[in-house]
Design an enzyme around this catalytic site. Structure first.
Site, PDB file in Angstrom:
ATOM      1  N   PRO A 105       0.825  -1.207   0.000  1.00 58.09           N
ATOM      2  CG  PRO A 105      -0.781  -1.575   1.631  1.00 58.09           C
ATOM      3  CD  PRO A 105       0.530  -2.087   1.141  1.00 58.09           C
ATOM      4  CD  GLU A 106       2.294   3.565  -4.477  1.00 57.24           C
ATOM      5  OE1 GLU A 106       2.686   4.745  -4.516  1.00 57.24           O
ATOM      6  OE2 GLU A 106       2.361   2.802  -5.453  1.00 57.24           O
ATOM      7  CE  LYS A 139       5.359   2.936   0.277  1.00 54.80           C
ATOM      8  NZ  LYS A 139       5.998   1.946  -0.613  1.00 54.80           N
ATOM      9  NE  ARG A 150       7.190  -3.777  -5.613  1.00 53.95           N
ATOM     10  CZ  ARG A 150       6.278  -3.046  -4.983  1.00 53.95           C
ATOM     11  NH1 ARG A 150       6.638  -2.294  -3.936  1.00 53.95           N
ATOM     12  NH2 ARG A 150       5.023  -3.052  -5.380  1.00 53.95           N
TER      13      ARG A 150
END
Length: 269
Positions: A2-3, A52, A258
């Site tokens: 999640p950002e 985060k 990523r």
């Protein structure tokens, strides 16, 4: 993972549901049993986010949660379902309307009770968060401008910029036609000021909508109404598809663990 906009919404929703009232805290899995026992029955002051990270303040003690790649919350009203599986932590309480509310945490990277100095140490190692009030990106640019590291990697470094993840990284760079491989020291102050201002707008929109939409209306197939999933992004997860601007195939490469997405023409080095 999640950002930052997701954590901001979680903090807001948890504060709305539980703050100002005692919270029954348990750890059905047992992994957070000691922390749950310390917090159980205490009044929640508020829940805030920074990047985060989530911080739930119970007086002198703060619950710190970092969801990581696999963590998630499930919430509801009324009686919670029977605990199942690896349920790290459960909150139960009386909601603002007097009805029951609950929230369950699973799979988080961090779920721990911290003192104020321990919280401060976490915050001290984070870069500016675009969603925090009265925050500017000057500190982030100082780190970026002093580095030879690719800007695509720097944007994922939470000590440089807090709350930005893979989607915002790819989309922000595309919107400003910046190659992810450009060294940070080649991002000048004027360019960064535009990128920071844009990022603030995008992330605030993410908080409002509960999803990340980065395309401009003129670049979508559907110009009015709800933004379709296929129209939400310029390059993120569009590998092999034509760039919305120039038609070149969008490319993907792993950067800092990523998948990075970019257009080799619009974002030429």
């Amino acid at each position: 993972m999640p950002e930052g906009h997701t954590l901001f919404r979680l903090a807001r929703d948890q504060s709305s549901a539980f703050a100002g009232r005692p919270v029954h805290v348990t750890s059905p899995q047992g992994r957070f049993a000691a922390g749950a026992a310390l917090l159980d029955g205490r009044v929640l002051d508020e829940v805030t986010s920074y990047g985060k990270h989530l911080f739930a303040c119970f007086g002198a003690d703060t619950l710190h949660v970092h969801l990581g790649l696999y963590g998630s919350y499930t919430s509801g009203a009324g009686t919670p379902p029977p605990p199942r599986g690896a349920l790290r932590m459960r909150w139960e309480g009386d909601g603002p309307d007097g009805g029951g509310v609950w929230t369950d945490l699973r799979g988080a990277t961090a779920c721990e009770v911290l003192t104020t100095p321990e919280v401060d140490r976490i915050l001290d190692r984070l870069g500016p968060d675009p969603l925090r009030p009265r925050t500017d990106g000057t500190a982030a640019h100082r780190r970026i401008a002093a580095s030879r590291t690719a800007v695509g990697a720097l944007l994922m470094d939470q000590s440089v910029l807090a709350g930005v993840g893979n989607v915002y990284r790819a989309e922000l760079l595309f919107r400003h036609r910046v190659s992810p491989f450009r060294p940070g020291r080649q991002v000048d102050a004027d360019l960064w000021a535009r990128m920071w201002a844009d990022l603030v707008v995008l992330m605030r929109a993410g908080v409002r909508m509960g999803r990340i939409v980065t395309t401009r209306p003129e670049d979508r197939h559907r110009r009015r109404g709800a933004v379709l999933r296929d129209d939400a992004h310029y390059v993120y997860r569009r590998t092999g598809l034509p760039c919305r601007i120039c038609g070149t195939e969008v490319r993907t490469e792993v950067m800092v663990g990523r998948n990075l997405h970019w257009c080799p023409v619009c974002q030429a080095v």
